[in-house]
Design a protein around this motif. Structure first.
Motif, PDB file in Angstrom:
ATOM      1  N   ASP A 275       0.857  -1.185   0.000  1.00  0.00           N
ATOM      2  CA  ASP A 275       0.000   0.000   0.000  1.00  0.00           C
ATOM      3  C   ASP A 275       0.894   1.237   0.000  1.00  0.00           C
ATOM      4  O   ASP A 275       1.301   1.731   1.047  1.00  0.00           O
ATOM      5  CB  ASP A 275      -0.917  -0.001   1.226  1.00  0.00           C
ATOM      6  CG  ASP A 275      -1.972   1.102   1.182  1.00  0.00           C
ATOM      7  OD1 ASP A 275      -1.800   2.063   0.397  1.00  0.00           O
ATOM      8  OD2 ASP A 275      -2.964   1.014   1.927  1.00  0.00           O
ATOM      9  N   PHE A 276       1.199   1.732  -1.191  1.00  0.00           N
ATOM     10  CA  PHE A 276       2.121   2.861  -1.304  1.00  0.00           C
ATOM     11  C   PHE A 276       1.524   4.131  -0.715  1.00  0.00           C
ATOM     12  O   PHE A 276       2.230   4.924  -0.088  1.00  0.00           O
ATOM     13  CB  PHE A 276       2.490   3.092  -2.768  1.00  0.00           C
ATOM     14  CG  PHE A 276       3.211   1.939  -3.400  1.00  0.00           C
ATOM     15  CD1 PHE A 276       4.260   1.313  -2.747  1.00  0.00           C
ATOM     16  CD2 PHE A 276       2.843   1.483  -4.657  1.00  0.00           C
ATOM     17  CE1 PHE A 276       4.933   0.242  -3.328  1.00  0.00           C
ATOM     18  CE2 PHE A 276       3.512   0.420  -5.248  1.00  0.00           C
ATOM     19  CZ  PHE A 276       4.548  -0.199  -4.588  1.00  0.00           C
ATOM     20  N   VAL A 277       0.242   4.343  -0.885  1.00  0.00           N
ATOM     21  CA  VAL A 277      -0.393   5.573  -0.405  1.00  0.00           C
ATOM     22  C   VAL A 277      -0.283   5.674   1.112  1.00  0.00           C
ATOM     23  O   VAL A 277       0.202   6.672   1.654  1.00  0.00           O
ATOM     24  CB  VAL A 277      -1.864   5.637  -0.855  1.00  0.00           C
ATOM     25  CG1 VAL A 277      -2.553   6.854  -0.236  1.00  0.00           C
ATOM     26  CG2 VAL A 277      -1.964   5.696  -2.374  1.00  0.00           C
ATOM     27  N   ALA A 278      -0.708   4.637   1.813  1.00  0.00           N
ATOM     28  CA  ALA A 278      -0.680   4.666   3.279  1.00  0.00           C
ATOM     29  C   ALA A 278       0.746   4.781   3.801  1.00  0.00           C
ATOM     30  O   ALA A 278       1.023   5.568   4.720  1.00  0.00           O
ATOM     31  CB  ALA A 278      -1.351   3.415   3.842  1.00  0.00           C
ATOM     32  N   GLY A 279       1.655   4.016   3.211  1.00  0.00           N
ATOM     33  CA  GLY A 279       3.031   4.012   3.696  1.00  0.00           C
ATOM     34  C   GLY A 279       3.729   5.341   3.509  1.00  0.00           C
ATOM     35  O   GLY A 279       4.385   5.848   4.431  1.00  0.00           O
ATOM     36  N   PHE A 280       3.594   5.934   2.331  1.00  0.00           N
ATOM     37  CA  PHE A 280       4.283   7.205   2.077  1.00  0.00           C
ATOM     38  C   PHE A 280       3.628   8.368   2.828  1.00  0.00           C
ATOM     39  O   PHE A 280       4.318   9.309   3.224  1.00  0.00           O
ATOM     40  CB  PHE A 280       4.349   7.489   0.579  1.00  0.00           C
ATOM     41  CG  PHE A 280       5.471   6.782  -0.111  1.00  0.00           C
ATOM     42  CD1 PHE A 280       6.790   7.134   0.116  1.00  0.00           C
ATOM     43  CD2 PHE A 280       5.221   5.734  -0.983  1.00  0.00           C
ATOM     44  CE1 PHE A 280       7.837   6.488  -0.514  1.00  0.00           C
ATOM     45  CE2 PHE A 280       6.262   5.062  -1.619  1.00  0.00           C
ATOM     46  CZ  PHE A 280       7.565   5.437  -1.383  1.00  0.00           C
ATOM     47  N   GLU A 281       2.325   8.302   3.029  1.00  0.00           N
ATOM     48  CA  GLU A 281       1.691   9.368   3.802  1.00  0.00           C
ATOM     49  C   GLU A 281       2.124   9.302   5.268  1.00  0.00           C
ATOM     50  O   GLU A 281       2.305  10.333   5.924  1.00  0.00           O
ATOM     51  CB  GLU A 281       0.170   9.284   3.687  1.00  0.00           C
ATOM     52  CG  GLU A 281      -0.376   9.692   2.315  1.00  0.00           C
ATOM     53  CD  GLU A 281      -0.052  11.132   1.942  1.00  0.00           C
ATOM     54  OE1 GLU A 281       0.323  11.929   2.833  1.00  0.00           O
ATOM     55  OE2 GLU A 281      -0.151  11.465   0.742  1.00  0.00           O
TER      56      GLU A 281
ATOM     57  N   ARG B 179       0.621   4.942  -7.568  1.00  0.00           N
ATOM     58  CA  ARG B 179       1.808   5.725  -7.203  1.00  0.00           C
ATOM     59  C   ARG B 179       3.032   4.848  -6.971  1.00  0.00           C
ATOM     60  O   ARG B 179       3.758   4.987  -5.990  1.00  0.00           O
ATOM     61  CB  ARG B 179       1.556   6.585  -5.941  1.00  0.00           C
ATOM     62  CG  ARG B 179       0.254   7.359  -5.918  1.00  0.00           C
ATOM     63  CD  ARG B 179       0.192   8.401  -7.000  1.00  0.00           C
ATOM     64  NE  ARG B 179       1.166   9.468  -6.843  1.00  0.00           N
ATOM     65  CZ  ARG B 179       1.230  10.529  -7.649  1.00  0.00           C
ATOM     66  NH1 ARG B 179       0.395  10.630  -8.672  1.00  0.00           N
ATOM     67  NH2 ARG B 179       2.135  11.470  -7.448  1.00  0.00           N
ATOM     68  N   ASP B 180       3.282   3.942  -7.891  1.00  0.00           N
ATOM     69  CA  ASP B 180       4.430   3.044  -7.797  1.00  0.00           C
ATOM     70  C   ASP B 180       5.711   3.866  -7.738  1.00  0.00           C
ATOM     71  O   ASP B 180       6.003   4.646  -8.653  1.00  0.00           O
ATOM     72  CB  ASP B 180       4.451   2.115  -9.015  1.00  0.00           C
ATOM     73  CG  ASP B 180       5.472   0.993  -8.890  1.00  0.00           C
ATOM     74  OD1 ASP B 180       6.605   1.268  -8.456  1.00  0.00           O
ATOM     75  OD2 ASP B 180       5.140  -0.149  -9.230  1.00  0.00           O
ATOM     76  N   PRO B 181       6.525   3.704  -6.674  1.00  0.00           N
ATOM     77  CA  PRO B 181       7.742   4.521  -6.530  1.00  0.00           C
ATOM     78  C   PRO B 181       8.836   4.181  -7.527  1.00  0.00           C
ATOM     79  O   PRO B 181       9.863   4.873  -7.565  1.00  0.00           O
ATOM     80  CB  PRO B 181       8.191   4.227  -5.093  1.00  0.00           C
ATOM     81  CG  PRO B 181       7.604   2.894  -4.780  1.00  0.00           C
ATOM     82  CD  PRO B 181       6.296   2.843  -5.507  1.00  0.00           C
ATOM     83  N   GLY B 182       8.643   3.151  -8.342  1.00  0.00           N
ATOM     84  CA  GLY B 182       9.629   2.859  -9.375  1.00  0.00           C
ATOM     85  C   GLY B 182       9.494   3.743 -10.599  1.00  0.00           C
ATOM     86  O   GLY B 182      10.443   3.888 -11.379  1.00  0.00           O
TER      87      GLY B 182
END
Length: 287
Positions: A33-39, A251-254
């Motif tokens: 879960d990129f959204v939750a983690g990066f927020e 929102r894939d960080p790659g």
């Protein structure tokens, strides 16, 4: 450990910054879960800067989120430069800023920065790896391979080591050597990505499909970038673009590296790929 530090001192800005970078790292490479983690990582970075606006580590943590998740290139560069102004001699910050410049297509500028970091800090593992990548981009494969051999001798357990060297062999068309390197990679999602590519080029279709299916079943959409890479290498532009679009949604960080990755060369002339780079606002020199 950062959490334990904050339990003892909730107002320790340095611990908030460290926790932010740790959260971002785990989110980018392990979580789905990129959204939750990066927020969550952003909240920690902002807390660090609230407590100490002149903390270089806080600006670095925020810059990483702006680059990997927000895709706000101007804000990320400003944050990295603010951190450098606070700590001019920090090679780690300079290396991270060079990575951003490279993603934006400013490769010569980034390569010069990396060379300076290596001169100042020759034992910096990340800087040496970046130097090898830059040399390979200039066709200087023998020099790049020597650096990877030195890195392996220094620490053979480092993640992405064999993935990086496998890519060098891949670019030279030595698919057997590439497969050997990819199969040695400790990061499972990189290992599967590399194997799916190398097996394809070795015309071992069954093994290639099995590796890709395992990647999809174990990582799902969180490996959108890597799955797109595989399809690009297979020459399947339709599926490659489909997975890039999925990565954009989550929102894939790659994705900040999509413009500079040589793995997308088989579909680079596809108008849809050009349109995607424009949507990412990665710099006209990459389009």
């Amino acid at each position: 450990y950062f959490e334990r530090a904050l339990q003892q001192d909730p107002n320790l800005a340095l611990a908030w910054a460290g926790q932010s970078e740790s959260q971002a790292y785990v989110t980018g490479f392990i979580d789905t879960d990129f959204v939750a983690g990066f927020e969550e990582a952003r909240s920690s970075a902002l807390r660090a800067l609230e407590l100490n606006p002149d903390l270089a580590e806080g600006h670095v943590a925020l810059a990483g989120i702006q680059q990997s998740y927000d895709w706000d290139w101007a804000a990320a560069e400003a944050s990295f430069k603010r951190a450098l102004a606070l700590r001019p001699g920090d090679t780690t910050i300079r290396l991270q800023l060079a990575s951003l410049k490279s993603s934006l297509g400013r490769r010569d500028e980034a390569f010069a920065d990396v060379q300076q970091v290596v001169e100042q800090d020759p034992l910096n593992w990340g800087a040496q790896r970046s130097l090898a990548t830059g040399l390979a981009a200039r066709g200087r494969f023998d020099e790049a391979l020597r650096i990877f051999d030195q890195l392996e001798a220094a620490d053979a357990s480092r993640t992405a080591l064999y993935w990086g060297r496998g890519n060098l062999w891949l670019q030279q068309g030595n698919y057997e050597r590439a497969l050997h390197e990819f199969s040695s990679e400790s990061f499972e999602f990189l290992k599967l990505t590399g194997e799916a590519i190398a097996y394809h080029h070795l015309q071992q279709r069954e093994e290639a499909v099995a590796a890709l299916q395992t990647l999809i079943s174990t990582m799902g959409e969180s490996a959108s970038f890597q799955i797109a890479v595989v399809y690009a290498q297979w020459g399947d532009a339709d599926n490659a673009m489909s997975w890039l679009e999925r990565g954009y949604i989550i929102r894939d960080p790659g994705l900040p590296d999509v413009g500079i990755s040589t793995l997308f060369d088989p579909i680079r002339e596809d108008p849809r790929f050009h349109a995607f780079l424009r949507k990412m606002k990665l710099g006209e020199e990459l389009v």
